[in-house]
Design a protein around this motif. Structure first.
Motif, short mmCIF file in Angstrom:
data_model
loop_
_atom_site.label_atom_id
_atom_site.label_comp_id
_atom_site.label_asym_id
_atom_site.label_seq_id
_atom_site.Cartn_x
_atom_site.Cartn_y
_atom_site.Cartn_z
N VAL A 1 6.05 38.67 58.96
CA VAL A 1 5.95 38.67 57.50
C VAL A 1 7.30 38.28 56.92
O VAL A 1 8.36 38.70 57.39
CB VAL A 1 5.54 40.07 57.00
CG1 VAL A 1 5.71 40.19 55.49
CG2 VAL A 1 4.10 40.36 57.38
N SER A 2 7.27 37.44 55.89
CA SER A 2 8.48 37.06 55.18
C SER A 2 8.87 38.19 54.23
O SER A 2 8.02 38.76 53.55
CB SER A 2 8.24 35.77 54.40
OG SER A 2 9.35 35.45 53.60
N THR A 3 10.15 38.53 54.20
CA THR A 3 10.61 39.63 53.36
C THR A 3 11.64 39.13 52.34
O THR A 3 12.49 38.30 52.65
CB THR A 3 11.25 40.75 54.21
OG1 THR A 3 12.29 40.18 55.01
CG2 THR A 3 10.21 41.41 55.09
N ALA A 4 11.54 39.67 51.12
CA ALA A 4 12.45 39.25 50.06
C ALA A 4 12.79 40.46 49.20
O ALA A 4 12.10 41.49 49.23
CB ALA A 4 11.82 38.15 49.22
N LEU A 5 13.85 40.33 48.42
CA LEU A 5 14.35 41.41 47.59
C LEU A 5 14.77 40.85 46.24
O LEU A 5 15.40 39.79 46.18
CB LEU A 5 15.56 42.07 48.28
CG LEU A 5 16.24 43.24 47.57
CD1 LEU A 5 15.41 44.50 47.73
CD2 LEU A 5 17.64 43.46 48.15
N THR A 6 14.41 41.53 45.15
CA THR A 6 14.94 41.21 43.83
C THR A 6 15.78 42.39 43.37
O THR A 6 15.31 43.52 43.33
CB THR A 6 13.80 40.95 42.82
OG1 THR A 6 13.04 39.82 43.25
CG2 THR A 6 14.37 40.64 41.45
N THR A 7 17.05 42.12 43.03
CA THR A 7 17.99 43.19 42.76
C THR A 7 18.94 42.81 41.63
O THR A 7 19.15 41.62 41.35
CB THR A 7 18.82 43.51 44.03
OG1 THR A 7 19.89 44.41 43.70
CG2 THR A 7 19.43 42.26 44.62
#
Length: 309
Positions: free
Chosen positions: A67-73
């Motif tokens: 699974v591709s993982t991403a973060l918005t911060t």
């Protein structure tokens, strides 16, 4: 975020880490989800974020890929955690930054942490959380003068700017459709200094991402920017996102007026298949468009910080 802040959600209403993992696993194994993005509020405040990312990264899609993982911060504290999150399995990061003027930053965010955000961006680059993307919401009379500096920053720092039209998701008296800075306004401003051409690569053409991609250049310097025209050029027909709030509700759209609680189903002891069916049913009811331009449009009752980006 209102100056007075918002009420905290009681902890017993929030999903536990185990519930988050179970729901994400259902989404990946039974509903075809391929990317998981952690948003907020501010996800870096969650102490177990790296463990959650690590566990999610062990899941595989129907094609057998991780699974591709991403973060918005907001980037505050990222300089201390970027390498740790990369090692846990984080692939990419989006960092919110609406100005490069430290004084403007303090006024917009109500905190003097501009240097920390810049340090977070540098740490993300060094940790190879690539491509590092910068989310910039352009607001009339607030940060229009930051369009060119932000574009230049993205080009010379090798990060991808995402200019975003302001949407009616904050305080109800702070959005005026007639006065907003549009995607075309942003393009026109950038074009006064840089060469800007649409990205016609196959990757851009087949992407389900909300941003329209552009190639930006200045002599020998070349880069990319994205423009998210949620209001003037809605992409609802191509949207394939599903949102799960921190208290376990599925939202088919940022502007949804209805939600489906998967948390309640979890705590009632429902099976994975039953939860997947409820999740899919909620998404099948996704409206054809957000309806911002409709006279009957009503903002969602949840603020953006409670929905997730």
């Amino acid at each position: 975020m209102p100056a007075q802040g918002l009420e905290w959600t009681p902890s017993e209403q929030l999903l536990t880490d185990e519930e988050i993992i179970r729901l994400v696993t259902i989404g990946v194994r039974l509903l075809g989800i391929r990317q998981v993005r952690f948003t907020g509020g501010e996800p870096l405040l969650k102490k177990s974020l790296d463990q959650l990312i690590h566990t999610v990264k062990q899941l595989h899609t129907d094609e057998g890929k991780p699974v591709s993982t991403a973060l918005t911060t907001n980037g505050i504290g990222l300089h201390r955690k970027a390498t740790q999150l990369k090692d846990a399995g984080l692939d990419r990061v989006n960092i919110s930054l609406d100005t490069l003027n430290p004084e403007h930053f303090s006024l917009l965010t109500r905190r003097d942490r501009f240097k920390d955000v810049i340090a977070g961006i540098e740490a993300a680059i060094n940790a190879d959380l690539s491509p590092v993307k910068i989310n910039s919401v352009i607001m009339p009379g607030v940060n229009e003068d930051d369009i060119l500096p932000l574009a230049e920053f993205g080009l010379y720092e090798n990060v991808e700017l995402r200019f975003i039209e302001q949407m009616p998701l904050g305080p109800r008296d702070q959005w005026d459709r007639s006065a907003m800075v549009t995607a075309q306004d942003i393009i026109d401003v950038i074009s006064t200094k840089f060469d800007l051409t649409p990205d016609t690569t196959e990757e851009a053409a087949h992407s389900a991402a909300p941003a329209s991609m552009w190639r930006i250049s200045d002599g020998d310097m070349h880069g990319k920017i994205g423009i998210i025209a949620s209001v003037t050029r809605p992409f609802c027909g191509a949207c394939d996102r599903t949102r799960l709030t921190s208290d376990g509700a599925v939202r088919s759209c940022l502007f949804s007026q209805t939600e489906t609680s998967l948390r309640d189903l979890l705590r009632q002891g429902r099976s994975d298949n039953e939860i997947a069916e409820a999740w899919a049913a909620a998404m099948w009811l996704k409206p054809a468009g957000h309806g911002i331009d409709d006279p009957s449009f009503v903002q969602p009752h949840r603020p953006m910080s409670a929905i997730g980006g």
